[in-house]
Enzyme design. Structure first.
Site, PDB file in Angstrom:
ATOM      1  N   LEU A 100      61.878  27.888  77.066  1.00 50.61           N
ATOM      2  CA  LEU A 100      61.553  27.795  75.650  1.00 50.61           C
ATOM      3  C   LEU A 100      62.160  26.544  75.038  1.00 50.61           C
ATOM      4  CD1 LEU A 100      60.487  29.044  72.988  1.00 50.61           C
ATOM      5  CD2 LEU A 100      62.675  30.221  72.819  1.00 50.61           C
ATOM      6  N   HIS A 101      61.343  25.768  74.362  1.00 47.34           N
ATOM      7  CA  HIS A 101      61.848  24.592  73.665  1.00 47.34           C
ATOM      8  C   HIS A 101      60.971  24.266  72.467  1.00 47.34           C
ATOM      9  CE1 HIS A 101      59.069  23.045  76.751  1.00 47.34           C
ATOM     10  NE2 HIS A 101      58.867  21.978  75.994  1.00 47.34           N
ATOM     11  N   VAL A 102      61.625  23.770  71.429  1.00 48.17           N
ATOM     12  CA  VAL A 102      60.956  23.359  70.212  1.00 48.17           C
ATOM     13  C   VAL A 102      61.064  21.840  70.121  1.00 48.17           C
ATOM     14  CG1 VAL A 102      61.006  23.459  67.688  1.00 48.17           C
ATOM     15  CG2 VAL A 102      61.433  25.520  69.012  1.00 48.17           C
TER      16      VAL A 102
END
Length: 141
Positions: A100-102
């Site tokens: 998960l990464h923004v």
């Protein structure tokens, strides 16, 4: 899918095993510059614990996680003097690293970012749109 995943590039950054330009080094998250930025300052925010997608992230961590994203977006404007920011994430499709990464990207008017979005579509009718809305709403309960 929580924990640390062997072979995960972002888990290696979190563990200090892979070099990165850190922007945030907090107990719950790490943020670092993207090695292939859209624009200088493009930052990736990741949870320290390996979660593959947004749906894997525990609900109690949503608020704290996005507090960091909000602070990064504000820094794009105050520190980098950007006119605004682009904040986005992919889940599985187009997710280059399955952690998960923004993406928090500084933006300015006429900065040349084109083709980043897919062509827009229209619903065939109000009825079709209502059907999609109802199906999604039902899936949330």
């Amino acid at each position: 899918m929580a924990g640390t995943r062997q072979g995960c590039v972002f888990c290696e950054v979190v563990a200090g095993e892979r070099a990165a330009h850190l922007v945030i080094d907090a107990p719950d998250v790490v943020a670092f510059l993207d090695v292939r930025p859209l624009f200088k300052g493009h930052t990736l925010l990741v949870p320290r614990v390996h979660y593959e997608t947004l749906t894997d992230l525990p609900g109690e961590f949503l608020g704290p996680f996005f507090d960091h994203a909000q602070r990064l977006a504000a820094a794009m404007e105050s520190v980098l003097e950007a006119a605004g920011s682009f904040v986005a994430m992919n889940n599985r499709v187009s997710q280059s690293v399955p952690h998960l990464h923004v993406h928090v990207v500084p933006r300015n008017r006429k900065d040349g970012l084109r083709g980043f979005f897919w062509p827009r579509q229209k619903y065939e009718s109000d009825g079709e749109a209502a059907d999609y809305a109802a199906r999604l709403a039902a899936g949330l309960t």
